[in-house]
Structure formats: structure tokens, C-alpha cells
Design a protein around this motif. Structure first.
Motif, PDB file in Angstrom:
ATOM      1  N   VAL A   1       0.855  -1.186   0.000  1.00 34.13           N
ATOM      2  CA  VAL A   1       0.000   0.000   0.000  1.00 34.13           C
ATOM      3  C   VAL A   1       0.893   1.239   0.000  1.00 34.13           C
ATOM      4  CG1 VAL A   1      -1.767   1.274   1.252  1.00 34.13           C
ATOM      5  CG2 VAL A   1      -1.800  -1.229   1.222  1.00 34.13           C
ATOM      6  N   PRO A   2       0.632   2.229  -0.857  1.00 34.30           N
ATOM      7  CA  PRO A   2       1.481   3.425  -0.893  1.00 34.30           C
ATOM      8  C   PRO A   2       1.360   4.216   0.403  1.00 34.30           C
ATOM      9  CG  PRO A   2      -0.450   3.715  -2.283  1.00 34.30           C
ATOM     10  CD  PRO A   2      -0.432   2.267  -1.872  1.00 34.30           C
ATOM     11  N   ASP A   3       2.396   4.981   0.698  1.00 32.90           N
ATOM     12  CA  ASP A   3       2.382   5.800   1.907  1.00 32.90           C
ATOM     13  C   ASP A   3       1.376   6.952   1.811  1.00 32.90           C
ATOM     14  OD1 ASP A   3       4.371   4.219   2.966  1.00 32.90           O
ATOM     15  OD2 ASP A   3       5.988   5.481   2.170  1.00 32.90           O
ATOM     16  N   ARG A   4       1.183   7.467   0.605  1.00 27.86           N
ATOM     17  CA  ARG A   4       0.274   8.602   0.427  1.00 27.86           C
ATOM     18  C   ARG A   4      -0.305   8.575  -0.973  1.00 27.86           C
ATOM     19  NH1 ARG A   4       2.746  14.514   0.443  1.00 27.86           N
ATOM     20  NH2 ARG A   4       2.737  14.172  -1.798  1.00 27.86           N
ATOM     21  N   ILE A   5      -1.549   8.984  -1.088  1.00 30.30           N
ATOM     22  CA  ILE A   5      -2.223   9.068  -2.378  1.00 30.30           C
ATOM     23  C   ILE A   5      -2.810  10.469  -2.519  1.00 30.30           C
ATOM     24  CG2 ILE A   5      -4.081   8.178  -3.830  1.00 30.30           C
ATOM     25  CD1 ILE A   5      -3.787   5.513  -2.449  1.00 30.30           C
ATOM     26  N   ASP A   6      -2.501  11.133  -3.609  1.00 29.09           N
ATOM     27  CA  ASP A   6      -3.031  12.465  -3.875  1.00 29.09           C
ATOM     28  C   ASP A   6      -4.134  12.381  -4.924  1.00 29.09           C
ATOM     29  OD1 ASP A   6      -1.404  13.925  -2.118  1.00 29.09           O
ATOM     30  OD2 ASP A   6       0.266  13.858  -3.544  1.00 29.09           O
ATOM     31  N   MET A   7      -5.285  12.887  -4.569  1.00 32.01           N
ATOM     32  CA  MET A   7      -6.421  12.972  -5.475  1.00 32.01           C
ATOM     33  C   MET A   7      -6.806  14.446  -5.605  1.00 32.01           C
ATOM     34  SD  MET A   7      -6.906   9.690  -5.991  1.00 32.01           S
ATOM     35  CE  MET A   7      -8.553   9.449  -6.641  1.00 32.01           C
ATOM     36  N   GLY A   8      -7.641  14.737  -6.568  1.00 30.20           N
ATOM     37  CA  GLY A   8      -8.034  16.124  -6.748  1.00 30.20           C
ATOM     38  C   GLY A   8      -9.395  16.256  -7.381  1.00 30.20           C
ATOM     39  N   PHE A   9      -9.948  17.458  -7.259  1.00 25.85           N
ATOM     40  CA  PHE A   9     -11.185  17.806  -7.953  1.00 25.85           C
ATOM     41  C   PHE A   9     -11.171  19.307  -8.204  1.00 25.85           C
ATOM     42  CE2 PHE A   9     -12.140  18.390  -3.495  1.00 25.85           C
ATOM     43  CZ  PHE A   9     -12.954  19.502  -3.449  1.00 25.85           C
ATOM     44  N   ALA A  10     -12.089  19.759  -9.029  1.00 23.22           N
ATOM     45  CA  ALA A  10     -12.141  21.171  -9.418  1.00 23.22           C
ATOM     46  C   ALA A  10     -13.519  21.737  -9.123  1.00 23.22           C
ATOM     47  CB  ALA A  10     -11.812  21.333 -10.903  1.00 23.22           C
TER      48      ALA A  10
END
Length: 774
Positions: free
Chosen positions: A658-667
Motif C-alpha cells: 500500500v502506498p504511503d500517500r495518495i493524492d487525489m483532486g477535484f475542481a
């Protein structure tokens, strides 16, 4: 004084005094006994003339001073002779709706409103109480204090920014009238009069709350010239589960808000500030043009995109923003037994692996459908025998394809759980398959309760029957019919799909039996392909959160000729794309202002932490709540246009993959349909606010009515004009007034005629002049 520089002209008032002193006559006394009584009368008249001349000098001096003061525009500070007068309750409402960002005449409507607000604060007394309200979609009270420190109020005024949606003036006025006033209340609404911002006031109860002790002043600071504006609007990406190499369909719309002017423009599609494509558009007045845009991300992670137009008077709607949360390539696990004879050409996994990678081969050339090739390029395919299947492999794949794999009590429940938690399972039976374990562990109801008590969670609603058909009896070969061309798996084929499958023959197959009515899982399955006797040959079903695809034929050409057909390739590729596992983290691509942006996380990350940041970098902790098999949270404060980020920290054990951090986004984009700049006229404004009485102004911060509307300070230039006219009238009367001499009679009791009286007056004046000359 509003124009104190004009006071430099005040010394001009000394000119009448100087002229008076220059033209003074000195009276010389000459003793003549004969004229003693006549001289006594003349001296008395002279004294009156000198008094009149002195008064004329004062009036002329006052006239010049009044002109200077009139140009300087003095402001009168009211006061109370008895003492104890309290300050006024002043509310300043600044419209911060999206249309206030329109720039005309070198400034935006918001900037003009801020200038007017500063002028109002400048005119307030120290004991006045001022409330500053930002009227966005929701009213926001920025300060509530006395006006003794105007610098602090000015600073708050400068911080106001336009929002991403129209304002709600009704809510702002309601907030004001629901508070207890500290005195006579004056409300200033500084607005562009946009119809959407004022639409909620017609018939609103707040219009009856004003009363007689409240003054409402509406100043329209909107544009006074026609607005020519192009707006870029669009729709969020249709697929939330965006994969590297898979195309994403977008829709871009450009609107010409002008009612009488056509406009040519260029629409650019940007991805991470890099131009992807560009198109030229020509729009007539009021026209909307929509174009479909397909983007294929080439790398995983958060990608920020926008539809960009050249800058115009309203730059806030020149770009439509969207975010693509791109997942890495799909992991496909092909499980098939090894060939009976080492090196046999027809192993159980050969045709599956070949079909999944065939579009990438050079020999396919230009005949390969573009979307099929893109799906193939987005796959990572791994083939293993059943003995090599492990829990770690199952946990890290998106789709599992079983080809001729016998099932047992060990892996049956694990594969079922894999589908229930969101995975995709594609089953191709074969000679080694026994239907009973599949019906028990995959298709039937398990002994354990359903997760969270969800009805029908584990009921696909069909069973696999024993195989039928003779591979050596060509007369018994069956064609396929009843293909569901509306399903995404068969979307590559048009309405002539039956022609594509016209030569397909099934030699031997496992009949799939759907239950008759009444089974709770019957509605969760759909037949995608049938035999002429309506026996299902390909069935799709939802099993928990995942997809289950079951074929009645083998993936090798020993039971049918479909694996040898070109149609087999798009069926497999689109089946994989359709049944792929939902990502561990899903986030909304774009939302409207003040609309919650949701994020969904797999329940395998129970300890995950989520933090959201807005376009200014302000962090907000997101609370997660369980919803079925997902953890769901939402960002509520989405009132500002721009890109927002979700930072997910799974907090999983090291070495778990499992990755240490996941970056997601929205506008977040503007909530305007084609940038509507229609404004209310004065008559419409008054009609909207009925029965409330208002003072309507259309001007700038220099409007003289602003000062007069404040009850503490008032411009008196109008009063000075009337005083000046009064001075002119009095001066005119005094200038023509002279004391009269003794009456001259003509005959007993009869006054002298006009000629006699005029001659006598001239003689007296001449006599007086000669005497003064002596």
C-alpha cells in the motif's frame, strides 16, 4: 469639505472690501448759514447711504465666499444640543456573486463596490456602528464594530473576493433584519443588480421587515455598457475510474452571452498546463456550441485539465477546470492449468493472453480499433497455474480470468470475497470444470451472513449446468443469437452485430440456468449472449461491489470457434475494462460551488486519514463514515473556484504494497449558465422589493446623495445655492434703494408729478455732488 482645494480661492472674497474702500468719498464741511438746514438733511441721508454701501459690500463678499464654499462641497456634522445622541447602525452589503468580477471601464464591479464602501466608511462618525456583510451564495459577516477605526474596516473591505456562484441578497438582508438595531438603521447594498442574485427577494418575507426606522439604499455599480463575453462550460469526466492508456470522454461547451455581436474564438484543451488540442469556433449572438473531447492520460496520478478561452472582460469563466485521478495500469491475472503435454500449442491461457495483447502487435496494423488498442496498452497481464495462486496476488489485481480451473473449498470463498469487495471475475469453464463447486462457492448463498445485512448481496441468480454437446458432431453445432449490443462489452459492434457473429459456432457448452421469477438475485443478472433455444451463453452479474462474467463455452477452440474469431479480442478487452476493480480511492472530478465533493476509500484502509486543501492551500481534515463496504467523506467548503486536493494516508503496515500517500483532486467551477449578466432596472428593483421603500442610486463613490443618506453627515451645497440666490436678491434690492427727500407738492395737498419729482431728485444729486467736490 469634499473638495478642500477650492478653499484657496477664498481670498477672492476680499475683493468687494477693497473696492468699497477705494470708492469711499470723504465729506468736506463748509459752513454756510443760509444752507444750514439743508445740509443737516443731506448729512442724515448720507449716513444712510454709507450704511447701505457697507451692507452691499458685506453681501458681495458673502456672494464670492458662497461660490467658493459651493465648489468645495462642505459637509455638515449634525449634533444634538441636549447631548446623549447615539450613533447610527450602518450595514454595508457588498455583492460578491460571480458576475461582480466583470471588468468594464477599467475596473470590475466588485472594485467599484469596494470604492463606494470605503467612501461610506469615511463619512461615518466614530460612534456609528457598522456591519460589513459579504453577500455570496451564503451571507458572511466580516466585521461588526464601531467606526472608530476606519483603517481596520478598510482592510476587511479589500479582502473581499468574488465567489464562484451568484449571490443571495435575500439571505444577506434577512441576516440584517433578524438582528436588533442599535439605532436608526441604514443599509447600503452595493451590487451589479444581477437578476439571479436578486431573484429570491420577490415576495420574500424580508421585504416586509424593513419598517419606517430603516433606510435601504441600493447602489448599482454594474456595467453601463453592453457586455461581450464568451464562457467555457463543460461536464465532469464521465469515468471516475480513469486508467493509464484508457480514453476519457469530456464535453466542452462555449457560450456567447452577447445578444447582438458574433464572436470568433479558439478553444484550447490543456492538461497539466500543456496544450493537448485546439479548435476554432465561430459563435453567433446567444449561441452555444458543444464539442466532444477525448483525452488519453499517459501517466498515473493527479492531472489538472481545463478548457481555455482567450481572456475577455470576464476572465473567471474563460476556463472550465477538471481533475483526472489516473490509476496505474490494470492488473489482469489469468489463471489456467498447465498443458497436459509440455509445450502443447493449445494451453488454457494461450488464447486469453493472445487476445489481450493482440491489438499491440504490428500485424494488426491500421485495422485495429483505436479504443481497443488503448485498452490493450493499459493492461498488465500475468498468467499463472492454479497452484501458484496466493492471497497476495488476489489482493493486488483488478481482474481475474479463470480458464478451465477446477474450484475447491479453499479458493472458492476467497474468489467470491474478491468479487464482493470490488474485483472483476471472468470465468471460462472447460473440460476440467465441475459445476457444483462454482454453484456452491461462487453463485450460491454461503453459510456466512451477508456483509452489513445487505439483501441480495451474494446472489448472482444463476447456476452452471453439466456440459452438453458433441465436438465431433458438426450437425449439432449451434450459432449464437440474442447478443446485447447495448452492453459496454459489445459496444465495439454496431447494429449489424449479428453479422459479426454470424459464423460463430458452439460445439459443446455448459448451459447457464437463470431462475424463474421470485429469486431475490434474479434481477442482478443479465444475459449478453444466447443460443437459438434461448439458453444463456454469456451472463453478467453484480456480486457485492464487483462484476461477475460467466461464459458457457471454453476459452480454447476445442469447444467453439469464437476464440479464433477477431470478435473475441474486443469482447475480452472490453470485458476486462468493464469488470475492473474499483480503485482503492475514488474522488469527484468536478463539482459546482458549495456542492460537497465526495471521496470514497476501500474499507481495507480502516485507519486511513484524509486531508483536503482548497485553492489557497488551507487544509481541512475530512471525517470518514462507513457506507456499505466503503469509507466515505466529503469536502463541504467548496465556494471558491479552482483546484482542490485530497491527501489520503492509508496508514497500512510496511511491506503490504500500500502506498504511503495518495493524492487525489477535484475542481470547482462557476455556477453560472453561460455567464448571465442580465441586470434589474430601477423599476424592476423597486418592484422586486415591494412593499419596501428604497433609495436607488446609479453612480460612483462621488455621488453626492451618499453623504446625504447618512444621518450623521450631510452635504449642504444645495442649501448654499439657495442662500446664494437669497444674497443676490437682497443685494439687488439694496443696490436700487436710496433714501427719499422731502415730498414736493404741486398745489395744495397734491403730490408733484413724475417729471417734477425726477427733476428735484436730479437737482439734489447735483447739489450734493458739487458740495462733496468742494
Amino acid at each position: 469639505m469634499l473638495n478642500p482645494l477650492f478653499l484657496w480661492f477664498l481670498p477672492l472674497a476680499l475683493v468687494p472690501i477693497a473696492l468699497h474702500l477705494i470708492t469711499l468719498y470723504r465729506l468736506r464741511t463748509l459752513e454756510l448759514p443760509t444752507y444750514r438746514f439743508l445740509m443737516d438733511s443731506y448729512i442724515q441721508q448720507r449716513r444712510k447711504i454709507k450704511l447701505l454701501e457697507f451692507l452691499l459690500m458685506l453681501l458681495r463678499t458673502a456672494f464670492v465666499a458662497l461660490i467658493v464654499f459651493l465648489l468645495a462641497r462642505p459637509v455638515l456634522q449634525k449634533f444634538n444640543f441636549l447631548g446623549g445622541q447615539s450613533g447610527r447602525d450602518v450595514a454595508i452589503v457588498i455583492d460578491a456573486g460571480a458576475p461582480m468580477g466583470l471588468r468594464t471601464g477599467g475596473s470590475t464591479s466588485l472594485e467599484r463596490a469596494q470604492t463606494v464602501a470605503r467612501k461610506i466608511v469615511e463619512l461615518l462618525a466614530k460612534d456609528d456602528h457598522v456591519a460589513l456583510i459579504r453577500a455570496g451564495e451564503k451571507p458572511e459577516v466580516l466585521l461588526n464594530r464601531f467606526a472608530s477605526q476606519p483603517a481596520a474596516i478598510d482592510q476587511e473591505i479589500g479582502k473581499i473576493k468574488v465567489g464562484a456562484s451568484p449571490s443571495n441578497i435575500a439571505a444577506a438582508l434577512e441576516d440584517i433584519f433578524n438582528t436588533t438595531p442599535r439605532g436608526t438603521r441604514i443599509i447600503y447594498v452595493l451590487t451589479d443588480g444581477n437578476k439571479r442574485g436578486w431573484s429570491g427577494l420577490r415576495g420574500h418575507p424580508v421585504t416586509r421587515l424593513a419598517g419606517t426606522d430603516n433606510q435601504l439604499v441600493v447602489m448599482n455599480v454594474g456595467p453601463t455598457e453592453p457586455v461581450v463575453n464568451l464562457a467555457a462550460v463543460g461536464d465532469p469526466p464521465r469515468a471516475l475510474n480513469t486508467i493509464v492508456g484508457l480514453p476519457v470522454m469530456l464535453s466542452a461547451t462555449v457560450v456567447n452571452t452577447s445578444k447582438d455581436r458574433p464572436k470568433d474564438t479558439t478553444l484550447s484543451v490543456m492538461l497539466d498546463d500543456q496544450q493537448v488540442t485546439q479548435m476554432n469556433l465561430s459563435l453567433q449572438p446567444g449561441q452555444r456550441i458543444t464539442r466532444a473531447v477525448t483525452l488519453t492520460p499517459s501517466k498515473p496520478g493527479l492531472l489538472r485539465g481545463k478548457f481555455q478561452l482567450p481572456a475577455d472582460a470576464f476572465p473567471d469563466d474563460d476556463a472550465y477546470l477538471f481533475a483526472l485521478n489516473v490509476a496505474p495500469k490494470l492488473n489482469v491475472l489469468v489463471v489456467a492449468p498447465p498443458p497436459a503435454t509440455p509445450g502443447a500449442p493449445e494451453s488454457a491461457d494461450l488464447f486469453l493472453r493472445t487476445a489481450l495483447s493482440a491489438p499491440l502487435a504490428a500485424e494488426w496494423g491500421d485495422q485495429t480499433p483505436v479504443d481497443t488498442k488503448k485498452i490493450a496498452s493499459s493492461l498488465e497481464v500475468t498468467a499463472i497455474p492454479p497452484a501458484s495462486l496466493t492471497d497476495a496476488l488476489i489482493a493486488n489485481v483488478d481482474v481475474i480470468m479463470l480458464s478451465n480451473v477446477p474450484l475447491d473449498a479453499t479458493w472458492g470463498p476467497k474468489l467470491r470475497k474478491f468479487v464482493e469487495t470490488g474485483g472483476g471475475l471472468f470465468i471460462f469453464p472447460g473440460p476440467a470444470v465441475v459445476p457444483a463447486p462454482y454453484n456452491t462457492y461462487i453463485f450460491g448463498s454461503p453459510a456466512t451472513p451477508t456483509p452489513n445485512g445487505l439483501p441480495g448481496w451474494n446472489l448472482p441468480g444463476f447456476t452452471l449446468e453439466s456440459p452438453v454437446g458433441n465436438v465431433d458432431d458438426e450437425a449439432g453445432f449451434l450459432p449464437v443469437t440474442g447478443i446485447d449490443l447495448s452492453h459496454p462489452i459489445f459496444s465495439a459492434f454496431n447494429e449489424q452485430g449479428s453479422e459479426y457473429f454470424g459464423t460463430v459456432r458452439i460445439y459443446r457448452h455448459f448451459p447457464i440456468k437463470l431462475p424463474l421469477g421470485g429469486h431475490p438475485g434474479a434481477g442482478r443478472s443479465s444475459v449478453l449472449m444466447r443460443l437459438p433455444d434461448r439458453t444463456p451463453m454469456l451472463v453478467e452479474s453484480r456480486l457485492g461491489e464487483g462484476h461477475l462474467l460467466v461464459a458457457g463455452f471454453s476459452a480454447t477452440p476445442d469447444w467453439s470457434n469464437l476464440p479464433l474469431k477477431p470478435e473475441f479480442v474486443p469482447i475480452l478487452l472490453r470485458g476486462v475494462a468493464y469488470a475492473r476493480r474499483a480503485p482503492n480511492v475514488e474522488a469527484t472530478a468536478a463539482v459546482k460551488p458549495n456542492e460537497p465533493a465526495t471521496i470514497r476509500i476501500t474499507d481495507r484502509w480502516n485507519d486511513a486519514q484524509v486531508e483536503a486543501t482548497d485553492p489557497t492551500g488551507k487544509p481541512t481534515a475530512i471525517a470518514l463514515h462507513r457506507d456499505g463496504t466503503k469509507l466515505v467523506g466529503g469536502m463541504i467548503e467548496t465556494g471558491r473556484k479552482g483546484f482542490y486536493n485530497f491527501r489520503v494516508t492509508p496508514r497500512a503496515a510496511s511491506g503490504s504494497g500500500v502506498p504511503d500517500r495518495i493524492d487525489m483532486g477535484f475542481a470547482v467551477n462557476l455556477d453560472i449558465s453561460g455567464a448571465d449578466f442580465d441586470a434589474l432596472s430601477e423599476a424592476q428593483m423597486r418592484q422586486t422589493l415591494e412593499p419596501m421603500k428604497i433609495t436607488y442610486l446609479r453612480g460612483s463613490s462621488n455621488d453626492p446623495v451618499l453623504a446625504s443618506q447618512l444621518t450623521q453627515k450631510r452635504e449642504i451645497w444645495r442649501t448654499l445655492i439657495w442662500v446664494m440666490f437669497a444674497v443676490i436678491g437682497v443685494e439687488f434690492l439694496l443696490a436700487t434703494l436710496r433714501p427719499s427727500g422731502p415730498a414736493v407738492t404741486r398745489g395744495p395737498g397734491r403730490p408733484a408729478g413724475f417729471r417734477e419729482r425726477l427733476a428735484q431728485r436730479i437737482n439734489r444729486l447735483l447739489a450734493g455732488a458739487s458740495t462733496e467736490g468742494d
